[in-house]
Design a protein around this motif. Structure first.
Motif, PDB file in Angstrom:
ATOM      1  N   MET A 159       0.831  -1.171   0.000  1.00 27.71           N
ATOM      2  CA  MET A 159       0.000   0.000   0.000  1.00 27.71           C
ATOM      3  C   MET A 159       0.879   1.238   0.000  1.00 27.71           C
ATOM      4  O   MET A 159       1.816   1.345   0.766  1.00 27.71           O
ATOM      5  CB  MET A 159      -0.880  -0.068   1.231  1.00 27.71           C
ATOM      6  CG  MET A 159      -1.765   1.066   1.394  1.00 27.71           C
ATOM      7  SD  MET A 159      -2.803   0.618   2.789  1.00 27.71           S
ATOM      8  CE  MET A 159      -3.902   1.841   2.785  1.00 27.71           C
ATOM      9  N   LYS A 160       0.529   2.142  -0.857  1.00 27.29           N
ATOM     10  CA  LYS A 160       1.306   3.353  -1.021  1.00 27.29           C
ATOM     11  C   LYS A 160       0.774   4.428  -0.071  1.00 27.29           C
ATOM     12  O   LYS A 160      -0.435   4.612   0.039  1.00 27.29           O
ATOM     13  CB  LYS A 160       1.187   3.821  -2.471  1.00 27.29           C
ATOM     14  CG  LYS A 160       2.147   4.891  -2.814  1.00 27.29           C
ATOM     15  CD  LYS A 160       2.086   5.150  -4.303  1.00 27.29           C
ATOM     16  CE  LYS A 160       3.079   6.205  -4.642  1.00 27.29           C
ATOM     17  NZ  LYS A 160       3.052   6.572  -6.005  1.00 27.29           N
ATOM     18  N   ARG A 161       1.687   5.140   0.603  1.00 26.74           N
ATOM     19  CA  ARG A 161       1.302   6.181   1.559  1.00 26.74           C
ATOM     20  C   ARG A 161       0.946   7.462   0.804  1.00 26.74           C
ATOM     21  O   ARG A 161       1.647   7.884  -0.109  1.00 26.74           O
ATOM     22  CB  ARG A 161       2.457   6.452   2.506  1.00 26.74           C
ATOM     23  CG  ARG A 161       2.112   7.465   3.542  1.00 26.74           C
ATOM     24  CD  ARG A 161       3.225   7.634   4.549  1.00 26.74           C
ATOM     25  NE  ARG A 161       2.860   8.782   5.356  1.00 26.74           N
ATOM     26  CZ  ARG A 161       3.631   9.408   6.157  1.00 26.74           C
ATOM     27  NH1 ARG A 161       4.863   8.999   6.311  1.00 26.74           N
ATOM     28  NH2 ARG A 161       3.221  10.430   6.842  1.00 26.74           N
ATOM     29  N   ALA A 162      -0.153   8.128   1.230  1.00 23.77           N
ATOM     30  CA  ALA A 162      -0.567   9.383   0.592  1.00 23.77           C
ATOM     31  C   ALA A 162       0.355  10.519   1.033  1.00 23.77           C
ATOM     32  O   ALA A 162       0.878  10.520   2.140  1.00 23.77           O
ATOM     33  CB  ALA A 162      -2.009   9.699   0.965  1.00 23.77           C
ATOM     34  N   GLU A 163       0.543  11.468   0.145  1.00 21.48           N
ATOM     35  CA  GLU A 163       1.375  12.615   0.484  1.00 21.48           C
ATOM     36  C   GLU A 163       0.637  13.534   1.440  1.00 21.48           C
ATOM     37  O   GLU A 163      -0.579  13.631   1.402  1.00 21.48           O
ATOM     38  CB  GLU A 163       1.733  13.379  -0.794  1.00 21.48           C
ATOM     39  CG  GLU A 163       2.704  12.634  -1.657  1.00 21.48           C
ATOM     40  CD  GLU A 163       3.183  13.480  -2.807  1.00 21.48           C
ATOM     41  OE1 GLU A 163       3.307  14.701  -2.646  1.00 21.48           O
ATOM     42  OE2 GLU A 163       3.423  12.894  -3.865  1.00 21.48           O
TER      43      GLU A 163
END
Length: 153
Positions: A1-5
């Protein structure tokens, strides 16, 4: 899962807490600075008022005898006392006060002034006078400046 900026809620709350602590620590210093600035401005105005009185005596616009708010004692010393918000237009015995009433009121209404003119010596045509000018104003307590000079008349 990619972390949101962006920032997390924890980071935002910590940043807000730091800003609040800094603002709380600086505000008393800012308040003290503003108070000292106001006090210095009033003192400068009082010194200006004292210098105006001196110039008025040197130019012969102020009395050296008993008239209006001025009282002469047997030694020749003349004391003039002007209360806070003095009505210069009511000084009918001093023509320069009546003609300059608006200017005098604007410059001196915030102050109480005590002027003492003492004869020092006299010659054939002129007398040497010492002038003590005290200008008072109200802050938390009454404060004053005192200026001395000598003049001839």
């Amino acid at each position: 899962m990619k972390r949101a900026e962006g920032l997390t809620i924890t980071e935002v709350l910590v940043a807000m807490l730091l800003v609040l602590v800094m603002a709380t620590s600086v505000s008393p210093m800012l308040t003290a600075t503003m108070s000292n600035n106001s006090s210095s401005r009033t003192r400068s105005s009082a010194l200006s008022a004292a210098e105006t009185w001196i110039e008025r005596y040197r130019s012969g616009q102020e009395p050296l005898d008993t008239v209006g708010p001025c009282v002469e004692v047997p030694t020749g010393k003349v004391t003039c006392t002007y209360a806070y918000d003095h009505s210069f237009s009511g000084d009918t015995g001093i023509p320069s006060h009546v003609s300059d009433a608006a200017n005098l009121k604007g410059q001196f209404e915030r102050f109480r002034s005590v002027l003492e003119a003492t004869p020092v010596s006299s010659g054939s045509n002129l007398s040497l006078w010492e002038l003590k000018v005290q200008v008072f104003w109200k802050e938390k307590e009454e404060k004053s400046v005192t200026v001395y000079t000598r003049f001839t008349r």
